[in-house]
Motif scaffolding. Structure first.
Motif, short mmCIF file in Angstrom:
data_model
loop_
_atom_site.label_atom_id
_atom_site.label_comp_id
_atom_site.label_asym_id
_atom_site.label_seq_id
_atom_site.Cartn_x
_atom_site.Cartn_y
_atom_site.Cartn_z
N ASN A 154 2.77 -1.29 -3.23
CA ASN A 154 3.07 -2.52 -2.33
C ASN A 154 3.05 -2.62 -0.84
O ASN A 154 3.09 -1.30 -0.53
CB ASN A 154 4.76 -2.91 -2.67
CG ASN A 154 4.37 -3.86 -4.06
OD1 ASN A 154 3.80 -4.73 -4.42
ND2 ASN A 154 5.59 -3.38 -4.93
N LYS A 180 5.54 1.80 -6.60
CA LYS A 180 5.70 2.66 -5.21
C LYS A 180 5.62 1.53 -4.15
O LYS A 180 4.77 0.78 -3.67
CB LYS A 180 4.64 3.33 -5.03
CG LYS A 180 4.73 4.36 -3.97
CD LYS A 180 3.26 4.96 -3.53
CE LYS A 180 3.03 4.70 -2.08
NZ LYS A 180 4.20 4.76 -1.06
N THR A 183 6.34 3.10 2.49
CA THR A 183 7.25 3.83 2.97
C THR A 183 8.50 3.15 4.14
O THR A 183 9.62 3.41 3.91
CB THR A 183 6.88 5.16 3.41
OG1 THR A 183 6.13 5.61 2.36
CG2 THR A 183 7.93 5.86 4.12
N SER A 232 -3.81 -2.97 3.01
CA SER A 232 -4.99 -3.28 3.84
C SER A 232 -6.21 -2.85 3.13
O SER A 232 -6.08 -1.95 1.93
CB SER A 232 -4.57 -2.16 4.92
OG SER A 232 -4.62 -0.87 4.51
N THR A 235 -7.11 1.02 2.84
CA THR A 235 -6.18 1.73 1.97
C THR A 235 -6.86 1.35 0.31
O THR A 235 -7.23 2.11 -0.55
CB THR A 235 -4.65 1.61 1.81
OG1 THR A 235 -4.25 1.58 3.01
CG2 THR A 235 -4.17 2.77 1.14
N ARG A 256 -5.46 -7.89 -0.38
CA ARG A 256 -5.72 -7.19 0.83
C ARG A 256 -5.55 -8.13 1.88
O ARG A 256 -5.17 -9.52 1.81
CB ARG A 256 -7.19 -6.46 0.83
CG ARG A 256 -7.48 -5.81 -0.55
CD ARG A 256 -8.69 -4.82 -0.06
NE ARG A 256 -9.90 -5.67 0.40
CZ ARG A 256 -11.19 -5.00 0.05
NH1 ARG A 256 -11.28 -4.06 -0.94
NH2 ARG A 256 -12.14 -5.74 0.57
N GLU A 399 -7.97 -8.24 11.63
CA GLU A 399 -6.44 -8.98 11.30
C GLU A 399 -5.54 -8.30 12.14
O GLU A 399 -5.12 -7.14 12.10
CB GLU A 399 -6.38 -8.62 10.03
CG GLU A 399 -4.86 -9.11 9.41
CD GLU A 399 -4.24 -8.68 8.21
OE1 GLU A 399 -4.34 -7.37 8.19
OE2 GLU A 399 -3.77 -9.30 7.47
N HIS A 476 -2.66 -16.38 -6.60
CA HIS A 476 -2.50 -15.60 -5.64
C HIS A 476 -3.52 -14.60 -5.37
O HIS A 476 -3.60 -13.68 -6.02
CB HIS A 476 -1.21 -15.26 -5.05
CG HIS A 476 -1.23 -14.36 -3.86
ND1 HIS A 476 -1.39 -15.00 -2.63
CD2 HIS A 476 -0.67 -13.09 -3.70
CE1 HIS A 476 -1.22 -14.18 -1.59
NE2 HIS A 476 -0.80 -12.77 -2.21
#
Ligand code: NAP
Length: 677
Positions: A154, A180, A183, A232, A235, A256, A399, A476
Motif C-alpha cells: 500500500n 505491507k 513505512t 508510484s 515502484t 499508480r 505528478e 477504481h
C-alpha cells in the motif's frame, strides 16, 4: 511506539535495521521499527496452508458475515486511528476518508456479498453452453478461489482505507492476505492491524502484516498468488519487472499515480451552477489530504475564454484555506506526510513552472497555524496556469503529489479530449456540464484513457460523491500511466482472486460437479410433488410435469380486461395481420406465467415458504387461443441460507401441447429446512 509485524499468528520484530518515523506536523520521532529479518517464504506458506484452507471452507455468506463483524469491531475502536492519523498530517475530514471509508468498504462488501453472491464456495460464470448436437456434451465456466496469497502493498496516503479495501475483496473471494503498509505512515496501519488480529474474527493465517522492507517476498511467489500494489509508477514498474512475476505469471494489479483532469464544459460559463461546482471540486481536491490523493485533480481544463475567471475564483477560494496543525479545529489543510515528500513536491513544482506560471500560493511565504512551519512538512495550495498546454510536456506527465494543480485552456471539445488523454491514462476525470450532448461527446472522447468519469451538474450537486472518491460499488483503477489495474467495482474485484475454469463434460457430470442441474442432465421423478420436500430432502434434478391446460379465447379476453392489458396483439385479429412475430391473436406472456403457476403449484401448506422471484425469463414461442400448455419444473440449485430455510432455484419450461418450448425461466423459492425431531 515500537512497530512489529504480525506473522504466523505472532507479533515479531526480528530485524536489525532500525527505522525512525517522524511526525508530519512536528518532525518528532513518533514510531520506530526494525526492518527485515522475516522469513518471507514461511509467511507465504503459512498463509496458503492455514489461512487459505480455512477461508475456502467457508461460503461467500460466511465470509461476508466475517467482514461485517470486523467492520463493527473496528468502528468501536476507530477513535484511536483518528488520533494517530493527526501525526500523518491528516485533518478530521482526511481521516474520515481513510478510516470510515475503509471500514465502510468492509460493510459494503459484507452486504453486497450476502445479496449478490450465492451461499456457496465457488461461482458459476454464465450459462451452460451446449457443445454437441446430441446434447451429451456441454460446457460451464466456474470460478473458484486461487490457492495462494493476496500480497497487498500500500501507498502511504491512506493507511487504513488502502489496507481494508484490498482486504475486503480478497477475504470475500476466499484468499488470505499478507499486507505491507508504506513505512512512513505504518504506525497507523500497525494500530489497525493490531485491532484486526486482536479481534480474533479472521481465521488463523487469513491475515498477516509486514512492516518495513518486503525483503525477498517476491522471490517466493507462485502462480497462485496475487500482488495488489498501490503506489508510484516507479515502484510499480520495478516490482512488475521482478523475474518471478514474469516466470510464474503472477497476477499483478497496479494502482499508480495519475494526472487526472477536471473538464469545465463550454456551457458551464461563470454564473452557472456547474462553474461553481467545478471551482469547488478543484479547490477541494487540491486541499483534502493536502492533495496527496492518487485521484486528485492535477489538471483543470477550461474553455480559454473562461480561464481568467477560473483562476480568480480558485485564487479566492484557496486563499481562505487555513493551513496548520490538523489537531486545530480551524485548520482545513495539514502538512504533507514528511519533509522528503515536501522536497519532492517542490522540486516537481519547479519543473512544472518551466511550462506554467504560478498564479496562486507562495511556497516561501504562507501562514501556518499551531505548528512550526520549519519543522512540519507544510506547503500551501499552489495553482499554476499553463498558457500553451499543447506544447507542454511536464504538466501532463509530472505528478506533484501535494496541493498542486494546473489550469489550462482549450478552444473546442476535441482539444479538451486531446488534453485530458495526454495524461496517458488516468484513474478519473470529472466533467462539469448540464448539456447531455456535450457530456456524451466528452465521455466517449476520453473514456478509453480513464477508469472512471464523473459527470457533475446541478441535478446531482448535493448528493454526488466527488471527483476524488473511489466508491466500493464502482471500479477504481485506470489504464496506462494509472497502472492498468481494476479494484473495487463491487463483485468485479473478486475475480482477481479467483481462477476461471472452463469445465466441459456430459450434462450429467456437470450437474454432479457443480450442483447445478442443466438441460440434458437426468431428472428424478418421485411419488410426491417436489414442493412436498424439505430443503435438505429435495434432490437436484427432481422434476414434475404438470397436466395440460388449453387456453381459450375467453381466457385471453378475461385476462385482458381483468389486468387492463388490452394490447392489440391479444385483442385484435385484424391488427396482427402481417405482424413479424404473431400469427394472429396470442395469449399474454403473463397469462402463460400465471397459468403455469396454477399448473405446477402444489397448493397445501408445506415446506415451500415463498416464491421470491423469477430470473432469465424468455417468451420463446407465441401461444394462440385453442392451444394447450403444460409445465416442467425441475430443481436446479439449492443454496443454504440459515437454520430455518434455504433457497431453491427451479428450472421452469412452459411447453405447448406439441412439446414446443413456449417460455423458459428460473423460479426462486425459499424452502423450509426439516424441523428437528
Ligand atoms: P511508493 O513509494 O511507490 O511506495 C508504495 C509502496 O511500495 C510502499 O508500501 C513501499 O514501501 C512499497 N515498496 C517500495 N519499494 C518496494 C520494493 N522494492 N518491494 C516491495 N515494496 C516496495 O508510493 P508512496 O510514496 O507510498 O505513495 C504515493 C504514490 O502512490 C503517488 O504517486 C500516488 O499517486 C500513488 N497512489 C496511487 C493510488 C491508486 O489507487 N492508484 C492510491 C494512492 C496512492 P516503503 O514505504 O516501505 O518503501
Amino acid at each position: 511506539m515500537k512497530l512489529e509485524s504480525f506473522v504466523r499468528g505472532q507479533w515479531v520484530s526480528p530485524g536489525c535495521d532500525a527505522v525512525d518515523i517522524h511526525s508530519a506536523v512536528t518532525g518528532d520521532v513518533v514510531a520506530q521499527l526494525q526492518s527485515g529479518g522475516l522469513d518471507m517464504r514461511e509467511i507465504l506458506v503459512y498463509a496458503r496452508a492455514t489461512g487459505g484452507a480455512s477461508l475456502r471452507r467457508l461460503t461467500f455468506h460466511q465470509r461476508a458475515d466475517m467482514l461485517k463483524r470486523l467492520g463493527q469491531y473496528l468502528t468501536e475502536r476507530k477513535d484511536q486511528l483518528y488520533k494517530l492519523s493527526l501525526q500523518t498530517g491528516a485533518t478530521r475530514t482526511d481521516s474520515m476518508i481513510d478510516v470510515d471509508g475503509g471500514i465502510g468498504t468492509l460493510f459494503v462488501y459484507a452486504s453486497k456479498g450476502r445479496r449478490e453472491l450465492p451461499n456457496a464456495k465457488f461461482l458459476l460464470d454464465g450459462m451452460v453452453e451446449p457443445l454437441s448436437k446430441g446434447g451429451t456434451f456441454s460446457g460451464q465456466h466456474i470460478m473458484a478461489p486461487m490457492h495462494g496469497v493476496g500480497v497487498h502493498i500500500n501507498a502511504f496516503n491512506f493507511p487504513c482505507w488502502g489496507m481494508l479495501e484490498k482486504l475486503a475483496t480478497a477475504l470475500l473471494a476466499g484468499v488470505p492476505v499478507v499486507t505491507k503498509p508504506a513505512t512512513i505512515t505504518s504506525y497507523v496501519a500497525y494500530a489497525l492491524a493490531r485491532m484486526i488480529a486482536e479481534s480474533g474474527i479472521l481465521p488463523g493465517g487469513a491475515f498477516q502484516f509486514v512492516v518495513g522492507s518486503a525483503g525477498d517476498l517476491f522471490d517466493h511467489l507462485t502462480c497462485q498468488d496475487v500482488v495488489s500494489f498501490t503506489g508510484s509508477a516507479e515502484t510499480s514498474e520495478k516490482l512488475q519487472r521482478h523475474p518471478v512475476i514474469a516466470r510464474e505469471a503472477v497476477r499483478f494489479i497496479a494502482e499508480r499515480d495519475s494526472l487526472n483532469a477536471a473538464i469545465l464544459a463550454p456551457d458551464a460559463s461563470p454564473g452557472t451552477p456547474e462553474f461553481d461546482l467545478f471551482i469547488k471540486e478543484v479547490a477541494k481536491e487540491m486541499t483534502v489530504k493536502a492533495g496527496q490523493k492518487c485521484t486528485a485533480i492535477r489538471r483543470a481544463l477550461a474553455p480559454s475564454v473562461h480561464v481568467d475567471a477560473v483562476i480568480s475564483a480558485l485564487r479566492e477560494r484557496l486563499a481562505k484555506v487555513a493551513i496548520g496543525n490538523p489537531a486545530l479545529e480551524a485548520v482545513r489543510m495539514g502538512p504533507l506526510v514528511g519533509l522528503d515528500q515536501r522536497r519532492d513536491v517542490l522540486s516537481h513544482v519547479a519543473k512544472l513552472r518551466s511550462e506554467a506560471e504560478l498564479v496562486s500560493g507562495d511556497p516561501d511565504n504562507f501562514p501556518v497555524q499551531g505548528a512550526d512551519a520549519r519543522r512540519g512538512a507544510f506547503v500551501p495550495p499552489l495553482l499554476l496556469h499553463c498558457a500553451d498546454p499543447f506544447r507542454a510536456a511536464n504538466v501532463h506527465a509530472i505528478e506533484a503529489f501535494g496541493p498542486v494543480s494546473t489550469v489550462m485552456g482549450y478552444s473546442n471539445l476535441d482539444e479538451a479530449t486531446t488534453l485530458a488523454d495526454r495524461g496517458g491514462g488516468s484513474l478519473v476525470a470529472s466533467v462539469y456540464t448540464h448539456d447531455p450532448r456535450t457530456a456524451a461527446d466528452l465521455v466517449f472522447g476520453i473514456n478509453s484513457f480513464h477508469g472512471r468519469i464523473v459527470i457533475i451538474d446541478r441535478d446531482c450537486a448535493k448528493e454526488q460523491t466527488g471527483h476524488g472518491s473511489p466508491m466500493p460499488q464502482m471500479m477504481h483503477g485506470g489504464p496506462g500511466r494509472a497502472g492498468g489495474g481494476e479494484e473495487l467495482g463491487g463483485m468485479r474485484s473478486l475475480h482477481h482472486y479467483m481462477q476461471r475454469t472452463a469445465l466441459q463434460g456430459s450434462p450429467k457430470m456437470l450437474t454432479a460437479v457443480t450442483g447445478s442441474w442443466s438441460q440434458g442432465s437426468p431428472t428424478i421423478e418421485k411419488d410426491r410433488h417436489p414442493f412436498r420436500f424439505h430443503f435438505e430432502d429435495l434432490d437436484i434434478g427432481q422434476t414434475f410435469l404438470s397436466r395440460q391446460r388449453t387456453i381459450t379465447l375467453e381466457d385471453v379476453e378475461h385476462f385482458a380486461h381483468f389486468t387492463g392489458d388490452t394490447f392489440y396483439a391479444h385483442m385484435d385479429e385484424e391488427a396482427t395481420k402481417g405482424h413479424p412475430f404473431f400469427p394472429g391473436r396470442v395469449a399474454h406472456g403473463y397469462l402463460l406465467l400465471s397459468f403455469a403457476a396454477g399448473l405446477f403449484v402444489d397448493p397445501d401448506p408445506g415446506p415451500v415458504l415463498a416464491n421470491y422471484g423469477l430470473d432469465t425469463l424468455r417468451f420463446v414461442k407465441p401461444v394462440q387461443p385453442g392451444e394447450a400448455i403444460k409445465v416442467r419444473l425441475t430443481a436446479k440449485e439449492k443454496l443454504p441460507r440459515n437454520k430455518q430455510y434455504g433457497e431453491v432455484r427451479w428450472d421452469v419450461e412452459i411447453l405447448t401441447g406439441k412439446n414446443e418450448t413456449a417460455a423458459t425461466y428460473e423460479l426462486l423459492t425459499m424452502n423450509a429446512v426439516r424441523p428437528a425431531p
